[in-house]
Design a protein around this motif. Structure first.
Motif, short mmCIF file in Angstrom:
data_model
loop_
_atom_site.label_atom_id
_atom_site.label_comp_id
_atom_site.label_asym_id
_atom_site.label_seq_id
_atom_site.Cartn_x
_atom_site.Cartn_y
_atom_site.Cartn_z
N ILE A 36 44.37 -1.72 5.84
CA ILE A 36 43.91 -0.58 6.64
C ILE A 36 43.88 0.68 5.79
N CYS A 37 44.91 0.87 4.95
CA CYS A 37 44.96 2.05 4.08
C CYS A 37 43.79 2.06 3.10
N ILE A 38 43.39 0.88 2.61
CA ILE A 38 42.25 0.83 1.69
C ILE A 38 40.97 1.25 2.41
N ILE A 39 40.77 0.75 3.66
CA ILE A 39 39.58 1.13 4.41
C ILE A 39 39.59 2.62 4.73
N VAL A 40 40.67 3.08 5.37
CA VAL A 40 40.75 4.49 5.78
C VAL A 40 40.78 5.39 4.56
N GLY A 41 41.58 5.02 3.55
CA GLY A 41 41.73 5.86 2.37
C GLY A 41 40.50 5.92 1.50
N THR A 42 39.69 4.84 1.49
CA THR A 42 38.47 4.85 0.69
C THR A 42 37.34 5.55 1.43
N ILE A 43 37.30 5.41 2.76
CA ILE A 43 36.26 6.10 3.53
C ILE A 43 36.48 7.60 3.49
N ILE A 44 37.69 8.05 3.86
CA ILE A 44 37.96 9.50 3.91
C ILE A 44 38.19 9.99 2.50
N ILE A 123 46.15 16.33 6.34
CA ILE A 123 45.20 17.44 6.42
C ILE A 123 44.17 17.21 7.52
N VAL A 124 43.80 15.94 7.73
CA VAL A 124 42.89 15.63 8.84
C VAL A 124 43.54 16.02 10.17
N CYS A 202 38.38 10.48 13.94
CA CYS A 202 38.80 11.63 13.13
C CYS A 202 37.61 12.49 12.72
N TYR A 203 36.52 11.85 12.30
CA TYR A 203 35.35 12.58 11.83
C TYR A 203 34.71 13.41 12.94
N ILE A 204 34.57 12.80 14.12
CA ILE A 204 33.96 13.54 15.23
C ILE A 204 34.84 14.72 15.63
N LEU A 205 36.15 14.49 15.71
CA LEU A 205 37.06 15.58 16.09
C LEU A 205 37.10 16.67 15.01
N MET A 206 36.98 16.29 13.73
CA MET A 206 36.95 17.29 12.66
C MET A 206 35.69 18.14 12.75
N ASN A 207 34.56 17.52 13.05
CA ASN A 207 33.33 18.28 13.21
C ASN A 207 33.41 19.23 14.40
N VAL A 208 34.03 18.76 15.49
CA VAL A 208 34.25 19.64 16.64
C VAL A 208 35.11 20.83 16.22
N SER A 209 36.15 20.58 15.44
CA SER A 209 37.01 21.66 14.95
C SER A 209 36.24 22.65 14.09
N ALA A 237 48.22 30.32 4.62
CA ALA A 237 48.50 29.00 4.05
C ALA A 237 47.22 28.21 3.81
N SER A 238 46.08 28.92 3.68
CA SER A 238 44.79 28.24 3.54
C SER A 238 44.69 27.47 2.22
N TRP A 239 45.57 27.76 1.27
CA TRP A 239 45.51 27.08 -0.03
C TRP A 239 45.80 25.58 0.08
N VAL A 240 46.46 25.18 1.20
CA VAL A 240 46.78 23.76 1.34
C VAL A 240 45.53 22.92 1.55
N VAL A 241 44.45 23.54 2.08
CA VAL A 241 43.25 22.75 2.37
C VAL A 241 42.59 22.23 1.09
N PRO A 242 42.24 23.11 0.11
CA PRO A 242 41.65 22.55 -1.12
C PRO A 242 42.58 21.60 -1.85
N LEU A 243 43.90 21.84 -1.75
CA LEU A 243 44.86 20.94 -2.40
C LEU A 243 44.78 19.54 -1.78
N PHE A 244 44.79 19.48 -0.44
CA PHE A 244 44.74 18.18 0.22
C PHE A 244 43.35 17.55 0.15
N VAL A 245 42.30 18.37 0.05
CA VAL A 245 40.97 17.81 -0.18
C VAL A 245 40.94 17.11 -1.53
N ALA A 246 41.60 17.71 -2.53
CA ALA A 246 41.69 17.08 -3.85
C ALA A 246 42.45 15.76 -3.75
#
Length: 423
Positions: A36-44, A123-124, A202-209, A237-246
């Motif tokens: 599951i981690c490979i699927i979720v982790g590779t997609i996101i 971060i999601v 997660c993707y739909i809720l993130m787009n809503v956000s 604390a906005s710096w956490v977003v680019p960090l977690f995107v990385a």
């Protein structure tokens, strides 16, 4: 006391002996959670944090944009601006580290994947919870008349799906490592059924956000949607977003390296690529040559630099091969009925996916033709040159090049051909 100690030591020795691999081959070390981690982790990866802009630019309204994100999920189930040379150098360095990790150990690569999947889900969750809180506070203005101004064409829908499906890419990655998956007939479909709907939600809720704090125009003007969201909602604390995107991007790259390396390994083993790519590390039992080859190709892909062009042409090539592969399954259902099929789906599913693949490949070319699509096809066809010279016909002069190269690589990397597992 001494007898108990002696018995315990013998049991430990027996346990160690039973866990030692009997053959030089890939070992089954991945359970359902790792699957599951490979699927979720590779997609996101970086997709959901960047591509909402590209999806919206092709749909031109909030309503169709959210529908595209949901449709992509259904189809799958079925800061600062540093110099480009610095960005590319960091990307190459990340690919090098990821390649080394996966070449060194299967378990290490799996652990890295699990950790980065957990980090990206953090971060999601932060983005989704923040957006839902703002939505509950009455920030619904951007959802009013959400289908107003929609201007759709066949080509625009195709390009929107390209960007959406790029963010979902990874839905098929677990298929590449069934040899190393414990109880694959149970865990493979179960991991897909759990992983992809989880990502879709997660993707739909993130787009809503995103749309709770940004208008459609503002989202289109953003270079990285998640970073803009963080600047507006999470400051200071906005710096956490680019960090977690990385972290998310590195995790997706690790998952891709882990799985795509196995695809190269099997291609070499089946005689579709050079045999050396199917060799296994004697000490570490990893397909090291295949993983390193994948890392080299991935490094070449960072040269263009334009993310939108890379997404479009990658998606064009990917869905061309997805369509060819799945249509092959349809043909073999009728021409090779005698083959054993441990996992079998209704014929209507591969037929529908084949037709959708055909649409995704042809629609953008017909409505918005570009020379780059031709270049992409020529790049893919160039592989036939190496195939015919070194694999298919094995010309004498080509073998004089490949055999010494294979021998030296074998000694340098301490790799050998895989052994047949015992019956």
């Amino acid at each position: 006391m001494q007898e108990t100690s002696l018995r315990k030591r013998r049991e430990d020795e027996k346990s160690l002996q039973s866990t030692e691999p009997k053959t030089t081959n890939l070992q089954k070390e991945l359970g359902l959670f790792s699957g599951i981690c490979i699927i979720v982790g590779t997609i996101i990866g970086s997709g959901i944090f960047i591509s909402p802009k590209s999806v919206l630019s092709n749909t031109e309204a909030v309503g169709p944009c959210l529908i595209i994100w949901a449709a992509c999920g259904i189809l799958a189930t079925l800061g600062c601006s540093p110099p480009q040379v610095v960005v590319k150098f960091l990307a190459a360095a990340a690919i090098l580290v990821i390649t080394m990790v996966n070449a060194l150990s299967v378990r290490l690569g799996s652990y890295v994947q699990n950790v980065f999947t957990a980090a990206k889900l953090v971060i999601v969750a932060v983005i989704i919870i923040s957006g839902l809180v703002l939505l509950a506070q009455g920030n619904t203005k951007n959802f009013e008349n959400s289908f107003e101004g929609t201007k759709l064409s066949v080509g625009a829908i195709g390009l929107a799906f390209y960007n959406g499906l790029w963010a979902y890419d990874g839905w098929n990655q677990l298929n590449y490592i069934t040899e190393e998956l414990e109880n694959p007939f149970r865990n493979l479909p179960l991991a897909i059924i759990i992983g992809i709907p989880l990502v879709t939600g997660c993707y739909i809720l993130m787009n809503v956000s995103y749309f709770t704090v940004m208008t459609a125009t503002e989202l289109l003007q953003s270079q990285a949607v998640a970073v803009t969201f963080g600047d507006r909602v999470l400051y200071p604390a906005s710096w956490v977003v680019p960090l977690f995107v990385a972290f998310s991007t590195i995790g997706a790259a690790n998952g891709s390296c882990f799985t795509a390396g196995r695809l190269v390994y099997v291609a070499g083993r089946e005689g579709h690529m050079l045999k050396v790519l199917s060799y296994i590390s004697v000490k570490r039992l990893t397909p090291a040559p295949a993983i390193i080859f994948h890392g080299i190709i991935a490094t070449i892909y960072i040269i263009p630099g334009d993310i939108n062009s890379l997404v479009n042409y990658f998606s064009f090539a990917a869905w061309l091969f997805y369509g060819l592969t799945i249509s092959g399954l349809v043909v073999m259902r009728f021409t090779r009925k005698e083959l054993k099929r441990p996992i079998k789906v209704p014929i209507v599913i591969p037929v529908v996916v084949t037709l959708l693949s055909l649409f995704l490949v042809l629609a953008p070319i017909i409505s918005m033709p570009a020379w780059e699509y031709l270049y992409c096809v020529l790049f893919m066809l160039s592989g036939l040159i190496f195939y015919f010279l070194f694999v298919r016909y094995k010309f004498g002069w080509a073998q004089k090049i490949s055999k010494p190269l294979t021998m030296h690589l074998q000694m340098l990397m301490e790799v050998v051909p895989p052994e047949e597992p015992p019956e």
